[in-house]
Scaffold this active site. Sequence first.
Site, PDB file in Angstrom:
ATOM      1  N   SER A   1       0.843  -1.192   0.000  1.00 21.33           N
ATOM      2  CA  SER A   1       0.000   0.000   0.000  1.00 21.33           C
ATOM      3  C   SER A   1       0.877   1.240   0.000  1.00 21.33           C
ATOM      4  CB  SER A   1      -0.901   0.021   1.233  1.00 21.33           C
ATOM      5  OG  SER A   1      -0.135   0.195   2.409  1.00 21.33           O
ATOM      6  N   LYS A   2       0.326   2.326  -0.528  1.00 22.14           N
ATOM      7  CA  LYS A   2       1.098   3.567  -0.642  1.00 22.14           C
ATOM      8  C   LYS A   2       1.384   4.193   0.717  1.00 22.14           C
ATOM      9  CE  LYS A   2      -3.092   6.273  -1.696  1.00 22.14           C
ATOM     10  NZ  LYS A   2      -3.791   6.984  -2.772  1.00 22.14           N
ATOM     11  N   ARG A   3       0.694   3.746   1.767  1.00 20.49           N
ATOM     12  CA  ARG A   3       0.976   4.276   3.103  1.00 20.49           C
ATOM     13  C   ARG A   3       2.276   3.720   3.672  1.00 20.49           C
ATOM     14  NH1 ARG A   3      -3.876   5.903   7.138  1.00 20.49           N
ATOM     15  NH2 ARG A   3      -4.860   7.441   5.787  1.00 20.49           N
TER      16      ARG A   3
ATOM     17  N   GLU B   1      -1.968  11.922  -0.224  1.00 22.38           N
ATOM     18  CA  GLU B   1      -2.169  10.550  -0.691  1.00 22.38           C
ATOM     19  C   GLU B   1      -3.555  10.365  -1.281  1.00 22.38           C
ATOM     20  OE1 GLU B   1       0.733   7.835   2.154  1.00 22.38           O
ATOM     21  OE2 GLU B   1      -1.315   8.281   2.814  1.00 22.38           O
TER      22      GLU B   1
ATOM     23  N   ARG C   1       7.437  11.190   3.955  1.00 24.59           N
ATOM     24  CA  ARG C   1       7.651   9.952   4.706  1.00 24.59           C
ATOM     25  C   ARG C   1       9.061   9.916   5.297  1.00 24.59           C
ATOM     26  NH1 ARG C   1       5.550   7.187   0.159  1.00 24.59           N
ATOM     27  NH2 ARG C   1       3.346   6.689   0.375  1.00 24.59           N
TER      28      ARG C   1
END
Length: 503
Positions: A253-255, A407, A469
């Site tokens: 996942s992009k998280r 996001e 991030r």
Amino acid sequence: MQTVRTRIAPSPTGDPHVGTAYIALFNRCFAQQHKGQFVLRIEDTDQARSTAKSEQDILRSLRWLGLDWDEGPDVGGEHGPYRQSQRSDIYRQHINTLLEGGHAFRCFCTAERLQSLRAEQMANKQTAGYDGHCLGLSEDEIAAKLKNKEPHVVRMRVPEEGECHFRDMLRGEINISWQQVDMQVLMKSDNLPTYHFANVVDDHLMQISHVIRGEEWINSTPKHLLLYQYFGWEPPVFSHMPLLRNPDKSKLSKRKNPTSINYYHAMGYLPEALVNYLGMMGWTMPDGREKFSLDEMVSAFDIERVSLGGPVFDIEKLNWLNGKYIRENLDDEAFIEAYARWAFDPKRVARAVPLIRERVERFSDVMPLAGFMLDGVVPLEADAFEHKKLDAAQIREILQLLLWRLENMEEWDRDRVEQQCQQISSFLELKIRDTLFPVFVAISGKAVSTSVIDSIAILGLDITRARLRHALEVLGGVSKKETKRLEKQYRALQDFMAGEDAR
């Protein structure tokens, strides 16, 4: 002998995903191994979210990786159109066939009734699903509702008892109870098909022989097989690939990981290295080597060598492989050419020039001013975030809330980015310059730089997210306890922004 035909069918509703490239790679290899054809189809029935930009991003990124196709919206073919939005007449004809055969029915239930039904089922710890309320409508009742132009959908009939049995090319026999299968909506109230219906009709008409897709579709396969049965069509062979995983084994996942192919392009990865790495996801060369070309993978490809254990997408392993490609595949001249093409991409440089030209007195001034725009993830130190008005927790809060907002952005431009920053600032009751301070540092590596909003717009969503991030990691990361608090704050922020937009 049947011609092998495989397909990839991405939805143009966001960034081109590495998972799409992963499935495309295995479909292409299987088709080429059997001297067949590989088809690209655009599944754009979600008109509210589908965009032409996203479609072009998908096509461009797959081509960058060398995953070209034999038929598709841009190359044509005898089974087109290859965009679902251009196939409405085909779907209408086939939905009428199902209605006339008694295999589908019109459902006039309101959204309020369905929400109430779901809430009741969840409260009773029952499986959520449609209860067949409109199955009992008479022909006269249906005719009257249609005459009154009452909105409705078309659902499929599903057996009440027994099991669906099918064979998966990788997993063997699979049995799923029909009681677990919902009466799927096939045609929405806007007369556009759902994925499940259009997918089956298109695969049949495009003569797809093998459907190789992610394992998340296993539980949907009974619906698809039932539609093949209702139409009297021979179904394709199904093969469900293991999902890509984060290092903690959760679904990619992009998280937790950069998932956009655009990110890997912007960071300076070689396309052949990324394809090689995707080929290692759950599959191995017969001789065990880890570095191989796309042509070598096709020559040695055997889908039975796919391992069903969840393949871990590890950035460090990809970095190692990309470095191996750079050292072994590029001599000095090729290295210079490839680096110049990446670092001084005219389109990227052209976006940065208006921000720095007025500040430049010598060309040697360019890199100090704009070097961070031509970089990947900038070097950071935690003490660079020290601020007289903001403590460490507030700094992390600003960065995390902005990251989550970005996001969820499907369209990317300067004004939208600025709006996000302004609304976060208002929500946190901070001055905008204080809100932007940690963003300046995270994006540029410095407390002061060219306009951070303009810089973010130039860098793009993928690099911006990666830098935010990275900044959070440099600041020690966000603990589970803090994540829960920030998630609560984020929900409050969404409510606040909805209120702002409504004014």
